[in-house]
Design a protein around this motif. Structure first.
Motif, PDB file in Angstrom:
ATOM      1  N   LEU A  12      29.495  42.283  34.781  1.00 42.25           N
ATOM      2  CA  LEU A  12      31.047  41.811  34.498  1.00 42.25           C
ATOM      3  C   LEU A  12      31.339  40.386  34.843  1.00 42.25           C
ATOM      4  O   LEU A  12      31.970  39.430  34.235  1.00 42.25           O
ATOM      5  CB  LEU A  12      31.991  42.765  34.717  1.00 42.25           C
ATOM      6  CG  LEU A  12      31.892  44.288  34.199  1.00 42.25           C
ATOM      7  CD1 LEU A  12      32.953  45.261  35.006  1.00 42.25           C
ATOM      8  CD2 LEU A  12      32.269  44.186  32.722  1.00 42.25           C
ATOM      9  N   VAL A  13      30.945  40.429  36.175  1.00 50.80           N
ATOM     10  CA  VAL A  13      31.276  38.782  36.637  1.00 50.80           C
ATOM     11  C   VAL A  13      30.360  37.723  36.060  1.00 50.80           C
ATOM     12  O   VAL A  13      31.109  36.668  35.630  1.00 50.80           O
ATOM     13  CB  VAL A  13      30.856  38.811  38.170  1.00 50.80           C
ATOM     14  CG1 VAL A  13      30.832  37.238  38.813  1.00 50.80           C
ATOM     15  CG2 VAL A  13      31.578  39.659  38.962  1.00 50.80           C
ATOM     16  N   VAL A  14      29.030  38.084  35.733  1.00 48.03           N
ATOM     17  CA  VAL A  14      28.422  37.103  34.842  1.00 48.03           C
ATOM     18  C   VAL A  14      29.067  36.813  33.529  1.00 48.03           C
ATOM     19  O   VAL A  14      29.100  35.738  33.124  1.00 48.03           O
ATOM     20  CB  VAL A  14      26.767  37.763  34.785  1.00 48.03           C
ATOM     21  CG1 VAL A  14      26.195  36.657  33.844  1.00 48.03           C
ATOM     22  CG2 VAL A  14      26.405  37.419  36.223  1.00 48.03           C
ATOM     23  N   ALA A 164      41.688  40.497  34.772  1.00 46.44           N
ATOM     24  CA  ALA A 164      41.214  41.538  34.178  1.00 46.44           C
ATOM     25  C   ALA A 164      39.756  42.069  34.506  1.00 46.44           C
ATOM     26  O   ALA A 164      39.323  43.391  34.655  1.00 46.44           O
ATOM     27  CB  ALA A 164      40.936  41.102  32.628  1.00 46.44           C
ATOM     28  N   THR A 165      38.784  41.006  35.283  1.00 44.10           N
ATOM     29  CA  THR A 165      37.358  41.492  35.662  1.00 44.10           C
ATOM     30  C   THR A 165      37.751  42.246  36.849  1.00 44.10           C
ATOM     31  O   THR A 165      37.081  43.436  37.154  1.00 44.10           O
ATOM     32  CB  THR A 165      36.705  40.358  35.943  1.00 44.10           C
ATOM     33  OG1 THR A 165      36.479  39.627  34.806  1.00 44.10           O
ATOM     34  CG2 THR A 165      35.548  40.695  36.635  1.00 44.10           C
ATOM     35  N   LEU A 166      38.808  41.934  37.761  1.00 42.13           N
ATOM     36  CA  LEU A 166      38.676  42.588  39.087  1.00 42.13           C
ATOM     37  C   LEU A 166      39.404  43.971  38.770  1.00 42.13           C
ATOM     38  O   LEU A 166      38.790  45.116  39.392  1.00 42.13           O
ATOM     39  CB  LEU A 166      39.899  41.974  39.865  1.00 42.13           C
ATOM     40  CG  LEU A 166      40.306  42.635  41.383  1.00 42.13           C
ATOM     41  CD1 LEU A 166      39.040  42.739  42.303  1.00 42.13           C
ATOM     42  CD2 LEU A 166      41.140  41.798  41.845  1.00 42.13           C
ATOM     43  N   GLY A 167      40.243  44.053  37.814  1.00 42.30           N
ATOM     44  CA  GLY A 167      41.010  45.392  37.579  1.00 42.30           C
ATOM     45  C   GLY A 167      39.869  46.399  36.885  1.00 42.30           C
ATOM     46  O   GLY A 167      39.690  47.506  37.196  1.00 42.30           O
ATOM     47  N   GLY A 168      38.878  45.749  36.098  1.00 43.67           N
ATOM     48  CA  GLY A 168      37.754  46.622  35.488  1.00 43.67           C
ATOM     49  C   GLY A 168      36.852  47.017  36.370  1.00 43.67           C
ATOM     50  O   GLY A 168      36.295  47.988  36.380  1.00 43.67           O
ATOM     51  N   LEU A 169      36.690  46.087  37.424  1.00 46.49           N
ATOM     52  CA  LEU A 169      35.658  46.420  38.423  1.00 46.49           C
ATOM     53  C   LEU A 169      36.090  47.581  39.478  1.00 46.49           C
ATOM     54  O   LEU A 169      35.529  48.562  39.684  1.00 46.49           O
ATOM     55  CB  LEU A 169      35.308  45.412  39.438  1.00 46.49           C
ATOM     56  CG  LEU A 169      34.512  44.319  38.640  1.00 46.49           C
ATOM     57  CD1 LEU A 169      34.389  43.011  39.784  1.00 46.49           C
ATOM     58  CD2 LEU A 169      33.202  44.777  38.125  1.00 46.49           C
ATOM     59  N   LEU A 170      37.410  47.621  39.620  1.00 44.42           N
ATOM     60  CA  LEU A 170      38.087  48.815  40.514  1.00 44.42           C
ATOM     61  C   LEU A 170      37.907  49.944  39.950  1.00 44.42           C
ATOM     62  O   LEU A 170      37.490  51.108  40.299  1.00 44.42           O
ATOM     63  CB  LEU A 170      39.370  48.333  40.924  1.00 44.42           C
ATOM     64  CG  LEU A 170      39.447  46.964  41.952  1.00 44.42           C
ATOM     65  CD1 LEU A 170      41.066  46.786  42.238  1.00 44.42           C
ATOM     66  CD2 LEU A 170      38.770  47.306  43.282  1.00 44.42           C
ATOM     67  N   LEU A 171      38.352  50.028  38.532  1.00 41.07           N
ATOM     68  CA  LEU A 171      38.344  51.107  37.662  1.00 41.07           C
ATOM     69  C   LEU A 171      37.019  51.590  37.439  1.00 41.07           C
ATOM     70  O   LEU A 171      36.708  52.679  37.638  1.00 41.07           O
ATOM     71  CB  LEU A 171      39.232  50.837  36.227  1.00 41.07           C
ATOM     72  CG  LEU A 171      39.204  52.092  35.253  1.00 41.07           C
ATOM     73  CD1 LEU A 171      39.991  53.038  35.878  1.00 41.07           C
ATOM     74  CD2 LEU A 171      39.667  51.654  33.955  1.00 41.07           C
TER      75      LEU A 171
END
Length: 509
Positions: A12-14, A164-171
């Motif tokens: 996701l980060v990449v 969006a990435t941070l929220g997606g990672l947490l979820l």
């Protein structure tokens, strides 16, 4: 679980970084294209003004160039440097026009010193993308467009992507952790059971595997639960197989030991009576030869009986000797399997090698025998008699399965803390199909090494058992014209270095 979450998070980060970089590059490219178009316009304006004013000797400034120029929706930077005149610059926005200072002019000039396009930051006006051109009458024109819109768009883009990435990672981390934890719980029970079983000594003694995956973790209705069921089935099978193996091994050891012990006595009696009978018949034959000549016909009949009886008794004796050797070999293997029969004394391998080759030479005078031993003695801790038997069996194996004229070499060398005994011959070699089974009990050689003796097929099995009983190993390599048996034995902690009596090499034809 952590590895899965980390891997997906990295993806996701990449993706976020690549997306941001791609959009930023597209915005910068669009700005550069707009700048090129604007620079062409300003260049034409400067050219027109320079053609009118420079021939009259009038000073040409950036403010004069853009006096009647109206900008629409852009922040324009214009800097000109006419030949022989001071440089000047101006920043034009839809609502204002401001002349830039000499320090700003130096910033722009230094940035464009070695390139045609650059990004500069002016303390009062912000960041600009600037490109330099030159008119036909020698005026250097630097045109720039503000990057404030690109920076604002990129900042907004990075903020949205980051959130969006941070929220997606947490979820993702939360859902993945819960899903994997619940799904792999039966596998953890399987792994724990397998670990406990792996810690049990299964290679010796009486073995019973009591560990099983709990029933509530071995649900056959689920994919992971079926793994637990399969492991329990496997453990049941292994447990029953180990019990059967242990029972068979104990029964076989008892059979071999008991049979060998019980057969030794009658075989010894057969051998003794056959020898006594042969002696009596030979003695009677000598007495009959000295009798009267008138009993010639009776003597002929007695001679025939004597010859038949002698042949029969000789066969009895030969078979008894063969059976005795077989029983002795089986008894020796049984005792070696039980860890018995070996003594542990200081043994000089050099002397044993010399004696073994000396004993083997008379058995095959049509072979060429060679001995290679070091000048110093090589000591190990072991059973001298059994080690002599190892070399005797290996040399007999090489002699038996090779034709006349074969070169047989016994070599003794040292490698670190290990003694190497090699028996080499240049005979026809060993069939690869039977090479792996050579050290099995009752193994037979292939056609290329035809048997010419009444061996029991236990010689190499005894060799392997004795060598392993001394903590060593034995291996064989073979191809036509090059067969080598290599025995590795650990040297004693303190090996003397005094010269040995035997020579370093010997050969006999």
């Amino acid at each position: 679980m952590a590895a899965v979450i980390g891997f997906v998070s990295l993806i996701l980060v990449v993706v976020a970084v690549i997306t941001s970089a791609t959009l930023g590059s597209a915005l910068e490219q669009r700005l550069q294209e707009q700048l090129d178009t604007t620079a062409a316009k300003t260049k034409s304006l400067v050219t027109a003004q320079a053609d009118r004013m420079l021939p009259l000797g009038r000073t040409l400034t950036a403010e004069d160039i853009l006096a009647g120029y109206q900008v629409q929706g852009i922040n324009l930077l214009l800097l000109i440097a006419p030949p022989g005149m001071p440089a000047s610059g101006i920043v034009v926005t839809p609502g204002s026009r401001e002349v830039i200072s000499d320090s700003d002019i130096r910033i722009v000039t230094n940035a464009l010193r070695h390139t045609n396009s650059a990004t500069v930051t002016l303390p009062e006006f912000g960041s600009y993308r600037v490109t330099a051109t030159q008119t036909e009458n020698g005026v250097v024109v630097a045109t720039g467009l503000s990057r404030s819109e690109v920076q604002h768009t990129m900042t907004l883009l990075f903020t949205v992507i980051a959130l969006a990435t941070l929220g997606g990672l947490l979820l993702l981390a939360l859902t993945t952790a819960l899903t994997i934890s619940m799904g792999l719980r039966p596998l953890r029970a399987v792994a724990a059971t397998a670990t406990r079983v792996a810690g049990q000594p299964l290679d010796r003694g009486e073995v019973s595997i009591t560990e099983r995956v709990p029933d509530y973790e071995a649900d056959p209705r689920t994919e992971v639960g079926r793994v637990g069921v399969a492991l329990n089935t496997l453990l049941d099978h292994v447990d029953s197989s180990l019990s059967a193996r242990q029972h068979n091994e104990e029964r076989m050891r008892r059979f071999v030991a008991d049979a060998s012990h019980e057969l030794r006595t009658p075989l010894a009696s057969i051998r003794g009576y056959s020898e006594l009978s042969l002696k009596a018949i030979r003695r009677a034959a000598g007495t009959a030869g000295a009798g009267a000549a008138d009993g010639a016909e009776a003597m002929d009949a007695d001679d025939a009986t004597l010859q038949e009886t002698t042949a029969a008794l000789e066969r009895i004796q030969a078979q008894s000797l063969r059976m005795t050797r077989l029983v002795e070999d089986l008894l020796l293997l049984a005792r070696l399997d039980e860890g018995r029969e070996l003594m542990h004394d200081a043994v000089d391998l050099t002397q044993i090698a010399v004696e073994a080759l000396t004993d083997a030479q008379p058995t095959a005078p049509d072979h060429t025998w060679q001995l290679e031993v070091p000048e110093q003695v090589m000591m190990i801790t072991g059973d001298a008699g059994r080690l002599h038997q190892v070399l005797a069996n290996l040399l007999a194996n090489a002699r038996t399965h090779t034709p006349a004229g074969t070169n047989i070499t016994l070599a003794l060398t040292r490698q670190d803390r290990t003694a190497l005994l090699r028996v080499h011959d240049d005979g026809p070699g060993i069939d690869p199909e039977v090479r792996e089974e050579m050290f099995a009990r009752f193994a037979r050689g292939d056609a290329s090494r035809a048997r010419r003796t009444g061996g029991t097929g236990l010689g190499l099995a005894i060799v392997k058992a004795i060598v392993e009983g001394h903590g060593g190993t034995i291996e064989v390599t073979s191809e036509p014209g090059d067969t080598t048996f290599t025995v590795r034995l650990p040297l004693a902690d303190a090996s003397p270095t005094a010269p040995s009596a035997p020579p370093t090499a010997a050969a006999a034809q």
